[in-house]
Design a protein around this motif. Structure first.
Motif, PDB file in Angstrom:
ATOM      1  N   LEU A   5       0.863  -1.064  -0.105  1.00  0.00           N
ATOM      2  CA  LEU A   5      -0.045   0.012  -0.049  1.00  0.00           C
ATOM      3  C   LEU A   5       0.560   1.226  -0.260  1.00  0.00           C
ATOM      4  O   LEU A   5       0.460   2.315  -0.335  1.00  0.00           O
ATOM      5  CB  LEU A   5      -0.894   0.005   1.145  1.00  0.00           C
ATOM      6  CG  LEU A   5      -1.796  -1.131   1.532  1.00  0.00           C
ATOM      7  CD1 LEU A   5      -2.655  -1.185   2.677  1.00  0.00           C
ATOM      8  CD2 LEU A   5      -3.158  -1.285   0.472  1.00  0.00           C
ATOM      9  N   VAL A  13       4.233  -0.872   4.145  1.00  0.00           N
ATOM     10  CA  VAL A  13       2.880  -1.052   4.476  1.00  0.00           C
ATOM     11  C   VAL A  13       2.076  -1.943   3.576  1.00  0.00           C
ATOM     12  O   VAL A  13       1.945  -1.503   2.347  1.00  0.00           O
ATOM     13  CB  VAL A  13       1.998   0.303   5.026  1.00  0.00           C
ATOM     14  CG1 VAL A  13       0.788  -0.086   5.460  1.00  0.00           C
ATOM     15  CG2 VAL A  13       3.026   1.210   5.750  1.00  0.00           C
ATOM     16  N   CYS A  14       1.723  -3.054   4.135  1.00  0.00           N
ATOM     17  CA  CYS A  14       0.959  -4.121   3.093  1.00  0.00           C
ATOM     18  C   CYS A  14      -0.367  -4.377   3.518  1.00  0.00           C
ATOM     19  O   CYS A  14      -0.636  -4.373   4.706  1.00  0.00           O
ATOM     20  CB  CYS A  14       1.746  -5.327   2.891  1.00  0.00           C
ATOM     21  SG  CYS A  14       3.317  -5.058   2.704  1.00  0.00           S
ATOM     22  N   ALA A  15      -1.109  -4.791   2.463  1.00  0.00           N
ATOM     23  CA  ALA A  15      -2.369  -5.070   2.691  1.00  0.00           C
ATOM     24  C   ALA A  15      -2.701  -6.441   3.507  1.00  0.00           C
ATOM     25  O   ALA A  15      -1.839  -7.346   3.182  1.00  0.00           O
ATOM     26  CB  ALA A  15      -3.208  -5.184   1.376  1.00  0.00           C
ATOM     27  N   ALA A  16      -3.525  -6.589   4.317  1.00  0.00           N
ATOM     28  CA  ALA A  16      -4.057  -7.834   5.413  1.00  0.00           C
ATOM     29  C   ALA A  16      -5.009  -8.462   4.700  1.00  0.00           C
ATOM     30  O   ALA A  16      -5.781  -7.757   3.904  1.00  0.00           O
ATOM     31  CB  ALA A  16      -4.173  -7.330   6.480  1.00  0.00           C
ATOM     32  N   GLU A  19      -9.577  -6.335   5.468  1.00  0.00           N
ATOM     33  CA  GLU A  19      -9.592  -4.605   4.901  1.00  0.00           C
ATOM     34  C   GLU A  19      -9.471  -3.791   5.949  1.00  0.00           C
ATOM     35  O   GLU A  19      -9.143  -2.356   5.725  1.00  0.00           O
ATOM     36  CB  GLU A  19     -10.649  -4.563   4.260  1.00  0.00           C
ATOM     37  CG  GLU A  19     -10.789  -5.157   2.613  1.00  0.00           C
ATOM     38  CD  GLU A  19     -10.828  -4.215   1.672  1.00  0.00           C
ATOM     39  OE1 GLU A  19     -11.599  -3.172   1.724  1.00  0.00           O
ATOM     40  OE2 GLU A  19     -10.269  -4.501   0.600  1.00  0.00           O
ATOM     41  N   ASN A  21      -7.430  -3.999   8.476  1.00  0.00           N
ATOM     42  CA  ASN A  21      -6.157  -3.912   9.193  1.00  0.00           C
ATOM     43  C   ASN A  21      -5.227  -3.848   8.015  1.00  0.00           C
ATOM     44  O   ASN A  21      -5.368  -3.947   6.539  1.00  0.00           O
ATOM     45  CB  ASN A  21      -5.927  -5.433   9.648  1.00  0.00           C
ATOM     46  CG  ASN A  21      -7.030  -5.601  10.967  1.00  0.00           C
ATOM     47  OD1 ASN A  21      -7.258  -4.713  11.534  1.00  0.00           O
ATOM     48  ND2 ASN A  21      -7.060  -6.973  11.123  1.00  0.00           N
ATOM     49  N   CYS A  22      -3.852  -3.935   8.223  1.00  0.00           N
ATOM     50  CA  CYS A  22      -2.687  -3.803   7.541  1.00  0.00           C
ATOM     51  C   CYS A  22      -1.403  -4.232   8.218  1.00  0.00           C
ATOM     52  O   CYS A  22      -1.515  -4.647   9.315  1.00  0.00           O
ATOM     53  CB  CYS A  22      -2.282  -2.407   6.456  1.00  0.00           C
ATOM     54  SG  CYS A  22      -2.232  -1.001   7.457  1.00  0.00           S
ATOM     55  N   ARG A  81      -5.914  -0.776  10.479  1.00  0.00           N
ATOM     56  CA  ARG A  81      -5.737   0.354   9.437  1.00  0.00           C
ATOM     57  C   ARG A  81      -6.241   1.800   9.752  1.00  0.00           C
ATOM     58  O   ARG A  81      -7.370   1.693  10.420  1.00  0.00           O
ATOM     59  CB  ARG A  81      -6.494  -0.028   8.072  1.00  0.00           C
ATOM     60  CG  ARG A  81      -5.877   0.549   6.613  1.00  0.00           C
ATOM     61  CD  ARG A  81      -6.737   0.133   5.484  1.00  0.00           C
ATOM     62  NE  ARG A  81      -6.317  -1.071   4.943  1.00  0.00           N
ATOM     63  CZ  ARG A  81      -6.127  -1.330   3.625  1.00  0.00           C
ATOM     64  NH1 ARG A  81      -6.637  -0.180   2.827  1.00  0.00           N
ATOM     65  NH2 ARG A  81      -5.865  -2.391   3.086  1.00  0.00           N
TER      66      ARG A  81
END
Ligand code: UDP
Length: 234
Positions: A5, A13-16, A19, A21-22, A81
């Motif tokens: 992201l 910072v990556c997608a979890a 939605e 959270n990350c 997030r």
């Protein structure tokens, strides 16, 4: 492939899966002076993750709302997030760095009260200092939000001064970032030797990123010492 992201200088910072959270992935990259000085320091990411996780758990235990959910591995953390408020909140107990330079105060001077200041989060503009009326004028945060940021930052300062003192470390200054979430304003980003100045009590030996900025050597050794001391207080 994992969806990135946002890529910062020292974290991804990556997608979890969820939605809401990350995932933050700490990198070993060290940067200073707006990224002009840059180096890979093996193990720094894991040390910062461990230190920051320890501190966020302690803050949560003491009533501060944070984005922290759980550690996933040595360098990855699951977080809530949030919409980041685009100001850095800096708290100072002792003069150092830009404060010493700007106001002509010797490094090491104990301030009569904790000083709180804001910087606009903008690499392009070099994070310029910004005041409360400028922040509300630009619509970056409301007056009520800013008041909450200051009160929360001062509460965090009190808790951290106490924690570090027990660990034989003086908390000189540090930077915080906050975000808006379903739970209201929460503490985001990290608290680590990359974002704090930490001096060994008694000797004033620097245990933080100033070792990197000032080419003092022993950067990760300083960070490892901070982690060891924090763990020793429980
Ligand atoms: N800081 C940070 N990120 C920034 C600017 C500052 O983490 O973009 C931290 C810095 O490590 C120190 C405190 O905030 O602990 C105060 O930094 P200062 O304003 O003195 O700036 P510096 O001298 O680090 O450029």
């Amino acid at each position: 492939m994992e969806k990135v992201l946002y890529e910062g200088k020292s974290k991804l910072v990556c997608a979890a899966l969820d939605e809401q959270n990350c995932i933050i992935r700490y990198k070993d990259t060290a940067t200073a002076f707006d990224g002009k000085k840059k180096e890979e320091l093996h193990g720094k990411g894991a040390l910062n993750a461990a230190i920051s996780n320890f501190i966020y758990r302690y803050l949560e235990d003491n009533g501060v709302k944070t984005h922290f959910i759980k550690a996933l591995d040595e360098t990855s953390v699951l977080v809530k997030r949030a919409e980041i408020i685009m100001v850095e909140v800096i708290v100072r107990n002792v003069a150092a760095g830009s404060f010493s330079r700007k106001y002509g105060v010797p490094e090491g001077y104990w301030l009569k009260n904790a000083a709180v200041e804001f910087s606009l989060k903008s690499d392009e503009l070099g994070d310029p200092m910004i005041n409360a009326t400028q922040i509300t004028a630009l619509g970056i945060a409301s007056k009520a939000e800013l008041e909450e940021l200051v009160q929360t930052a001062l509460k965090i300062n009190k808790l951290l001064v106490e924690l570090f003192m027990k660990a034989g470390i003086k908390l000189i200054d540090f930077k915080l970032e906050f975000g808006r979430s379903g739970d209201g304003i929460i503490l985001c980003d990290e608290i680590s030797p990359d974002s704090c100045r930490l001096w060994e009590d008694g000797t004033d030996k620097k245990l933080d990123k100033d070792r990197f900025r000032q080419e003092l050597g022993g950067v990760t050794e300083g960070y490892a010492d901070v982690l060891r001391r924090l763990k020793s207080v429980g």
